[in-house]
Scaffold this motif. Sequence first.
Motif, PDB file in Angstrom:
ATOM      1  N   ARG A 169       0.831  -1.217   0.000  1.00 32.03           N
ATOM      2  CA  ARG A 169       0.000   0.000   0.000  1.00 32.03           C
ATOM      3  C   ARG A 169       0.861   1.260   0.000  1.00 32.03           C
ATOM      4  NH1 ARG A 169      -3.317  -1.466   5.210  1.00 32.03           N
ATOM      5  NH2 ARG A 169      -1.228  -2.198   5.687  1.00 32.03           N
ATOM      6  N   LEU A 170       2.156   1.092   0.265  1.00 29.82           N
ATOM      7  CA  LEU A 170       3.054   2.245   0.319  1.00 29.82           C
ATOM      8  C   LEU A 170       4.096   2.220  -0.795  1.00 29.82           C
ATOM      9  CD1 LEU A 170       3.623   2.340   4.184  1.00 29.82           C
ATOM     10  CD2 LEU A 170       1.877   3.506   2.831  1.00 29.82           C
ATOM     11  N   ALA A 171       3.962   1.273  -1.713  1.00 32.21           N
ATOM     12  CA  ALA A 171       4.965   1.090  -2.763  1.00 32.21           C
ATOM     13  C   ALA A 171       5.114   2.311  -3.667  1.00 32.21           C
ATOM     14  CB  ALA A 171       4.627  -0.140  -3.597  1.00 32.21           C
ATOM     15  N   ASP A 172       4.063   3.104  -3.791  1.00 33.67           N
ATOM     16  CA  ASP A 172       4.121   4.286  -4.661  1.00 33.67           C
ATOM     17  C   ASP A 172       4.315   5.569  -3.852  1.00 33.67           C
ATOM     18  OD1 ASP A 172       1.614   4.319  -3.455  1.00 33.67           O
ATOM     19  OD2 ASP A 172       0.637   5.191  -5.207  1.00 33.67           O
ATOM     20  N   CYS A 173       4.899   5.449  -2.665  1.00 34.79           N
ATOM     21  CA  CYS A 173       5.033   6.603  -1.772  1.00 34.79           C
ATOM     22  C   CYS A 173       6.478   7.069  -1.597  1.00 34.79           C
ATOM     23  CB  CYS A 173       4.484   6.265  -0.386  1.00 34.79           C
ATOM     24  SG  CYS A 173       2.695   6.147  -0.325  1.00 34.79           S
ATOM     25  N   ARG A 174       6.558   8.315  -1.247  1.00 32.54           N
ATOM     26  CA  ARG A 174       7.807   8.931  -0.801  1.00 32.54           C
ATOM     27  C   ARG A 174       7.722   9.016   0.728  1.00 32.54           C
ATOM     28  NH1 ARG A 174      10.761  12.292  -3.719  1.00 32.54           N
ATOM     29  NH2 ARG A 174       9.057  12.660  -5.182  1.00 32.54           N
ATOM     30  N   ARG A 175       8.829   8.740   1.406  1.00 33.80           N
ATOM     31  CA  ARG A 175       8.848   8.857   2.866  1.00 33.80           C
ATOM     32  C   ARG A 175       9.521  10.169   3.244  1.00 33.80           C
ATOM     33  NH1 ARG A 175      12.499   7.100   7.251  1.00 33.80           N
ATOM     34  NH2 ARG A 175      13.923   6.386   5.634  1.00 33.80           N
ATOM     35  N   LEU A 176       8.795  10.991   3.967  1.00 31.75           N
ATOM     36  CA  LEU A 176       9.332  12.223   4.529  1.00 31.75           C
ATOM     37  C   LEU A 176       9.546  11.974   6.015  1.00 31.75           C
ATOM     38  CD1 LEU A 176       6.777  14.752   2.999  1.00 31.75           C
ATOM     39  CD2 LEU A 176       8.931  13.972   2.010  1.00 31.75           C
ATOM     40  N   TYR A 177      10.546  12.596   6.591  1.00 27.32           N
ATOM     41  CA  TYR A 177      10.757  12.359   8.013  1.00 27.32           C
ATOM     42  C   TYR A 177      11.288  13.570   8.757  1.00 27.32           C
ATOM     43  CZ  TYR A 177      15.583  11.358   6.527  1.00 27.32           C
ATOM     44  OH  TYR A 177      16.830  11.427   5.975  1.00 27.32           O
ATOM     45  N   LEU A 178      11.021  13.547  10.043  1.00 27.76           N
ATOM     46  CA  LEU A 178      11.518  14.533  10.997  1.00 27.76           C
ATOM     47  C   LEU A 178      12.210  13.723  12.081  1.00 27.76           C
ATOM     48  CD1 LEU A 178      11.365  17.570  12.020  1.00 27.76           C
ATOM     49  CD2 LEU A 178       9.407  16.809  13.357  1.00 27.76           C
ATOM     50  N   ARG A 179      13.475  13.976  12.339  1.00 30.27           N
ATOM     51  CA  ARG A 179      14.246  13.185  13.283  1.00 30.27           C
ATOM     52  C   ARG A 179      14.645  13.991  14.526  1.00 30.27           C
ATOM     53  NH1 ARG A 179      12.304   9.791  11.774  1.00 30.27           N
ATOM     54  NH2 ARG A 179      12.828   8.315  10.188  1.00 30.27           N
ATOM     55  N   ASP A 180      14.425  13.367  15.666  1.00 33.54           N
ATOM     56  CA  ASP A 180      14.878  13.898  16.960  1.00 33.54           C
ATOM     57  C   ASP A 180      14.490  15.362  17.186  1.00 33.54           C
ATOM     58  OD1 ASP A 180      15.962  11.452  17.712  1.00 33.54           O
ATOM     59  OD2 ASP A 180      17.903  11.906  16.800  1.00 33.54           O
ATOM     60  N   TYR A 181      13.249  15.657  16.876  1.00 31.96           N
ATOM     61  CA  TYR A 181      12.721  16.999  17.139  1.00 31.96           C
ATOM     62  C   TYR A 181      12.582  17.128  18.648  1.00 31.96           C
ATOM     63  CZ  TYR A 181       9.460  20.964  16.927  1.00 31.96           C
ATOM     64  OH  TYR A 181       8.834  22.172  17.089  1.00 31.96           O
ATOM     65  N   GLU A 182      13.385  17.987  19.229  1.00 34.39           N
ATOM     66  CA  GLU A 182      13.451  18.112  20.683  1.00 34.39           C
ATOM     67  C   GLU A 182      12.705  19.358  21.154  1.00 34.39           C
ATOM     68  OE1 GLU A 182      17.009  18.839  23.795  1.00 34.39           O
ATOM     69  OE2 GLU A 182      17.243  17.058  22.520  1.00 34.39           O
ATOM     70  N   LEU A 183      11.847  19.159  22.135  1.00 34.96           N
ATOM     71  CA  LEU A 183      11.118  20.273  22.723  1.00 34.96           C
ATOM     72  C   LEU A 183      10.790  19.947  24.174  1.00 34.96           C
ATOM     73  CD1 LEU A 183       7.526  20.261  21.227  1.00 34.96           C
ATOM     74  CD2 LEU A 183       9.209  18.590  20.599  1.00 34.96           C
ATOM     75  N   HIS A 184      10.401  20.964  24.903  1.00 34.84           N
ATOM     76  CA  HIS A 184      10.030  20.794  26.308  1.00 34.84           C
ATOM     77  C   HIS A 184       8.509  20.807  26.410  1.00 34.84           C
ATOM     78  CE1 HIS A 184      14.273  21.611  26.820  1.00 34.84           C
ATOM     79  NE2 HIS A 184      14.142  21.080  28.015  1.00 34.84           N
ATOM     80  N   VAL A 185       7.986  19.756  27.060  1.00 30.86           N
ATOM     81  CA  VAL A 185       6.550  19.512  27.074  1.00 30.86           C
ATOM     82  C   VAL A 185       6.092  19.228  28.499  1.00 30.86           C
ATOM     83  CG1 VAL A 185       4.750  17.935  26.243  1.00 30.86           C
ATOM     84  CG2 VAL A 185       6.632  18.561  24.748  1.00 30.86           C
ATOM     85  N   HIS A 186       4.917  19.723  28.831  1.00 30.77           N
ATOM     86  CA  HIS A 186       4.283  19.379  30.112  1.00 30.77           C
ATOM     87  C   HIS A 186       3.617  18.017  29.910  1.00 30.77           C
ATOM     88  CE1 HIS A 186       4.999  23.190  32.134  1.00 30.77           C
ATOM     89  NE2 HIS A 186       4.894  23.714  30.913  1.00 30.77           N
ATOM     90  N   ILE A 187       4.303  16.984  30.416  1.00 32.94           N
ATOM     91  CA  ILE A 187       3.844  15.623  30.194  1.00 32.94           C
ATOM     92  C   ILE A 187       4.220  14.749  31.379  1.00 32.94           C
ATOM     93  CG2 ILE A 187       5.956  14.973  28.938  1.00 32.94           C
ATOM     94  CD1 ILE A 187       4.144  13.231  27.103  1.00 32.94           C
ATOM     95  N   ILE A 202      11.441  16.146  25.577  1.00 32.74           N
ATOM     96  CA  ILE A 202      11.027  14.978  24.802  1.00 32.74           C
ATOM     97  C   ILE A 202      11.631  15.099  23.404  1.00 32.74           C
ATOM     98  CG2 ILE A 202       8.841  14.677  26.052  1.00 32.74           C
ATOM     99  CD1 ILE A 202       7.479  15.606  23.377  1.00 32.74           C
ATOM    100  N   LYS A 203      11.676  13.961  22.727  1.00 30.68           N
ATOM    101  CA  LYS A 203      12.074  13.926  21.325  1.00 30.68           C
ATOM    102  C   LYS A 203      10.947  13.253  20.557  1.00 30.68           C
ATOM    103  CE  LYS A 203      17.037  13.749  21.989  1.00 30.68           C
ATOM    104  NZ  LYS A 203      18.271  12.990  21.672  1.00 30.68           N
ATOM    105  N   VAL A 204      10.684  13.787  19.373  1.00 34.09           N
ATOM    106  CA  VAL A 204       9.637  13.237  18.521  1.00 34.09           C
ATOM    107  C   VAL A 204      10.268  12.895  17.174  1.00 34.09           C
ATOM    108  CG1 VAL A 204       7.403  13.662  17.436  1.00 34.09           C
ATOM    109  CG2 VAL A 204       7.903  14.674  19.673  1.00 34.09           C
TER     110      VAL A 204
END
Length: 132
Positions: free
Chosen positions: A9-27, A40-42
């Motif tokens: 189902r993903l054979a015709d897709c491009r993968r975009l990514y965001l790596r180690d997005y670091e922020l401070h979160v109330h969690i 946290i890192k996302v």
Amino acid sequence: MPTLLIDPRLADCRRLYLRDYELHVHIGVHDFEKQGAQRIKVNVDLYVPLAQSTPTQDDLDEVLDYDFIRREILARVAQGHIQLQETLADDVLARLLAHPKVRAARVATEKPDVYPDCDAVGCEVFKIKDTA
């Protein structure tokens, strides 16, 4: 990290990514976690059909802008204290999948400062939109 592009189902897709997005979160659920923001890192992978992400004019409007990923994460975090990483990951996933160009997404969150004897604790969620 293994790629999910082996799913037909993903054979015709491009993968975009965001790596180690670091922020401070109330969690967190513990009292000490409710005293302030935690680091946290996302990490995000988005799968977008090539037909909707292959530029012909080398123009940003022809692709999915990476800023979209960061905006959706920040918008969810801005809603206030989050108890669980699972909630954050699920909510960000839903926001990303709401974009009409996104066919599938993977969201991983991690808290790197929870335990002194490991790199991080976290969770990951993945979903492919129904293409019926």
